[in-house]
Scaffold this active site. Structure first.
Site, mmCIF file in Angstrom:
data_model
loop_
_atom_site.group_PDB
_atom_site.id
_atom_site.type_symbol
_atom_site.label_atom_id
_atom_site.label_comp_id
_atom_site.label_asym_id
_atom_site.label_seq_id
_atom_site.Cartn_x
_atom_site.Cartn_y
_atom_site.Cartn_z
ATOM 1 N N SER A 55 0.846 -1.206 0.000
ATOM 2 C CA SER A 55 0.000 0.000 0.000
ATOM 3 C C SER A 55 0.876 1.248 0.000
ATOM 4 O O SER A 55 2.072 1.178 0.296
ATOM 5 C CB SER A 55 -0.855 -0.060 1.280
ATOM 6 O OG SER A 55 -1.552 1.124 1.497
ATOM 7 N N SER A 181 8.424 9.671 10.791
ATOM 8 C CA SER A 181 7.370 10.650 10.515
ATOM 9 C C SER A 181 7.744 11.989 11.127
ATOM 10 O O SER A 181 8.340 12.032 12.217
ATOM 11 C CB SER A 181 6.062 10.160 11.136
ATOM 12 O OG SER A 181 5.126 11.216 11.209
ATOM 13 N N TYR A 207 1.922 6.605 18.112
ATOM 14 C CA TYR A 207 2.549 6.650 16.789
ATOM 15 C C TYR A 207 3.757 7.596 16.814
ATOM 16 O O TYR A 207 4.868 7.222 16.438
ATOM 17 C CB TYR A 207 1.503 7.129 15.780
ATOM 18 C CG TYR A 207 2.008 7.377 14.388
ATOM 19 C CD1 TYR A 207 2.125 6.336 13.474
ATOM 20 C CD2 TYR A 207 2.355 8.673 13.961
ATOM 21 C CE1 TYR A 207 2.576 6.570 12.180
ATOM 22 C CE2 TYR A 207 2.805 8.910 12.679
ATOM 23 C CZ TYR A 207 2.912 7.860 11.786
ATOM 24 O OH TYR A 207 3.365 8.085 10.507
ATOM 25 N N LYS A 211 7.731 6.755 16.474
ATOM 26 C CA LYS A 211 8.467 7.357 15.359
ATOM 27 C C LYS A 211 9.670 8.136 15.903
ATOM 28 O O LYS A 211 10.730 8.181 15.281
ATOM 29 C CB LYS A 211 7.541 8.256 14.532
ATOM 30 C CG LYS A 211 6.456 7.484 13.786
ATOM 31 C CD LYS A 211 7.041 6.692 12.641
ATOM 32 C CE LYS A 211 6.086 5.742 11.966
ATOM 33 N NZ LYS A 211 6.701 4.991 10.870
ATOM 34 N N THR A 242 -2.171 8.639 1.083
ATOM 35 C CA THR A 242 -2.094 7.176 1.060
ATOM 36 C C THR A 242 -3.330 6.602 1.753
ATOM 37 O O THR A 242 -3.989 7.310 2.532
ATOM 38 C CB THR A 242 -0.849 6.680 1.825
ATOM 39 O OG1 THR A 242 -0.991 7.075 3.200
ATOM 40 C CG2 THR A 242 0.443 7.247 1.263
HETATM 41 N N1 LIG Z 1 1.510 9.076 4.301
HETATM 42 C C1 LIG Z 1 2.076 9.993 5.053
HETATM 43 O O1 LIG Z 1 1.807 11.194 4.954
HETATM 44 C C2 LIG Z 1 3.092 9.582 6.082
HETATM 45 C C3 LIG Z 1 3.646 10.591 6.866
HETATM 46 C C4 LIG Z 1 4.628 10.254 7.800
HETATM 47 C C5 LIG Z 1 5.037 8.935 7.903
HETATM 48 N N2 LIG Z 1 4.462 7.975 7.134
HETATM 49 C C6 LIG Z 1 4.949 6.604 7.300
HETATM 50 O O2 LIG Z 1 5.059 5.976 6.054
HETATM 51 C C7 LIG Z 1 4.892 4.567 6.181
HETATM 52 C C8 LIG Z 1 3.892 4.100 5.155
HETATM 53 O O3 LIG Z 1 2.634 4.678 5.465
HETATM 54 P P1 LIG Z 1 1.509 4.963 4.384
HETATM 55 O O4 LIG Z 1 1.110 6.373 4.550
HETATM 56 O O5 LIG Z 1 1.918 4.453 3.058
HETATM 57 O O6 LIG Z 1 0.314 4.087 4.991
HETATM 58 P P2 LIG Z 1 -0.479 2.808 4.439
HETATM 59 O O7 LIG Z 1 -1.032 3.101 3.123
HETATM 60 O O8 LIG Z 1 -1.425 2.435 5.549
HETATM 61 O O9 LIG Z 1 0.648 1.707 4.348
HETATM 62 C C9 LIG Z 1 1.150 1.091 5.487
HETATM 63 C C10 LIG Z 1 1.650 -0.262 5.090
HETATM 64 O O10 LIG Z 1 2.182 -0.909 6.265
HETATM 65 C C11 LIG Z 1 1.611 -2.206 6.334
HETATM 66 N N3 LIG Z 1 1.595 -2.679 7.702
HETATM 67 C C12 LIG Z 1 1.018 -2.101 8.798
HETATM 68 N N4 LIG Z 1 1.230 -2.867 9.868
HETATM 69 C C13 LIG Z 1 1.938 -3.950 9.450
HETATM 70 C C14 LIG Z 1 2.443 -5.082 10.093
HETATM 71 N N5 LIG Z 1 2.263 -5.290 11.390
HETATM 72 N N6 LIG Z 1 3.144 -5.973 9.368
HETATM 73 C C15 LIG Z 1 3.339 -5.786 8.044
HETATM 74 N N7 LIG Z 1 2.872 -4.729 7.381
HETATM 75 C C16 LIG Z 1 2.172 -3.828 8.077
HETATM 76 C C17 LIG Z 1 0.229 -2.071 5.744
HETATM 77 O O11 LIG Z 1 -0.268 -3.333 5.405
HETATM 78 P P3 LIG Z 1 -1.804 -3.545 4.967
HETATM 79 O O12 LIG Z 1 -1.818 -3.146 3.512
HETATM 80 O O13 LIG Z 1 -2.022 -4.984 5.185
HETATM 81 O O14 LIG Z 1 -2.624 -2.654 5.833
HETATM 82 C C18 LIG Z 1 0.538 -1.173 4.570
HETATM 83 O O15 LIG Z 1 1.053 -1.910 3.498
HETATM 84 C C19 LIG Z 1 4.466 4.323 7.621
HETATM 85 O O16 LIG Z 1 5.567 3.924 8.392
HETATM 86 C C20 LIG Z 1 3.997 5.693 8.081
HETATM 87 O O17 LIG Z 1 4.134 5.863 9.456
HETATM 88 C C21 LIG Z 1 3.495 8.264 6.225
#
Ligand SMILES: NC(=O)c1ccc[n+]([C@@H]2O[C@H](COP(=O)([O-])OP(=O)(O)OC[C@H]3O[C@@H](n4cnc5c(N)ncnc54)[C@H](OP(=O)(O)O)[C@@H]3O)[C@@H](O)[C@H]2O)c1
Length: 321
Positions: A55, A181, A207, A211, A242
């Protein structure tokens, strides 16, 4: 733009938060980067593992690494979703070499099983991206009794890196990238309560605290694995559109919608840290291809030995001490 002006603009964007974290910051900074950095095909013959690759940013990272020629192993907790991600990536990168592995990174038994599978199938690992992330709605614990965000963001990634160390060493110089993050700027290291057992639990605080732990522990991880030729980097992606943001922060997503980065822009610094030449120095915190301060608020600073105390606790929790 002159070098000094673009550095000044970059700093102003960073300190303004909204300016730097949104697609505005990405677009302005991108104009100052070399067009062919990372070089096309720079990862040909290299192997990468990306957690949470089903994802959002993880899928975008896997796609970009495959586009640079890497063989990419998608580590996901739902293999069906992983296979859908593979099909989607192949539409853009038809020659991509992609493999799916099941692993719940919060579950240490599952991490051990997945690492065993990777150790059996690979003879080197050039890039390991710890991207899987979660914002739990309420406090919950894993089968081993660890608070979910601590297990997902800290324990799982440290254990997976330690177990894959022989493969990383075989590819030295290898790179590990931890996706943190900007939310971590609001918290200090909860060295004496990493499992969030005291005080009122909220998912957003859990969270941000975990982080913060990722950033605080990066220099110590770097120290642990440097002798094997492994560099550890951490970064934050800014604010990207996302599925995770839609689900965990619907109000924020609604208000910020048009300003959010696309997943590829959020993943850009992960990919750059994995592939740019020469390799950046390990142990630092990055955003948009530049090292960033670990703190803006004096209250979040380490009061002395907190990172080391947390690290000792993590190693103890993982029986690696
Ligand atoms: N998007 C932003 O603005 C943002 C900002 C700061 C930091 N981040 C960081 O970026 C990273 C990706 O986030 P995202 O925004 O792309 O969110 P996302 O779309 O929810 O993707 C998160 C991914 O992590 C997987 N995941 C969660 N728990 C897991 C576990 N226990 N074991 C294996 N996989 C697991 C999810 O699997 P499923 O598909 O099965 O749910 C998903 O593939 C995260 O670490 C988040 O904290 C994102």
């Amino acid at each position: 733009m002159t070098g000094r002006l673009s550095t000044l603009l970059d700093t102003v964007l960073d300190r303004s938060v909204v300016g730097g974290y949104t697609n505005l910051g990405y677009r302005l900074r991108r104009g100052t980067w070399e067009a062919d950095d990372p070089r096309p095909d720079v990862l040909r013959g290299r192997v990468a593992v990306v957690t949470g690759a089903s994802s959002g940013l993880g899928k975008a990272t896997a796609a970009a690494l495959a586009g640079l020629g890497a063989r990419v192993h998608l580590v996901v907790r739902d293999p069906a979703k992983g296979r859908d991600a593979v099909a989607e990536i192949r539409r853009d990168v038809p020659a991509a070499e992609l493999h799916v592995h099941r692993c719940d990174v919060s579950d240490l038994t599952s991490v051990r099983t997945a690492a065993g599978e990777l150790l059996e199938r690979l003879d080197r690992l050039d890039v390991l991206v710890h991207n899987a992330g979660t914002m739990p709605p309420e406090r919950s614990v894993t089968a081993e009794g660890h608070e979910l965000s601590y297990a997902t963001h800290v324990l799982g990634p440290v254990l997976l890196t330690e177990l894959l160390r022989p493969l990383l060493a075989a590819a030295a110089p290898a790179r590990v990238v931890v996706v943190s993050s900007g939310g971590m700027y609001t918290q200090r290291i909860p060295a004496d309560d990493p499992e969030f057992e005291q005080g009122e639990y909220t998912g957003s605080t859990a969270y941000a605290r975990t982080k913060r732990m990722q950033v605080a522990l990066t220099p110590l991880m770097q120290e642990r694995w440097a002798a094997d030729g492994i560099a550890v980097h951490t970064m934050h992606p800014g604010w990207a559109d996302t599925p995770g943001v839609v689900t965990s922060l619907p109000g924020f997503h609604k208000v910020m919608g048009p300003l959010l980065r696309d997943p590829a822009s959020g993943a850009d610094t992960v990919v750059w840290l994995a592939a740019t030449e020469p390799a950046p120095g390990g142990g630092q915190f990055w955003h948009d291809r530049a090292p960033r301060p670990d703190h803006y608020l004096p209250l979040t600073r380490d009061r002395g030995g907190e990172a080391e105390r947390l690290w000792a606790r993590v190693l103890d929790d993982l029986a690696l001490a």
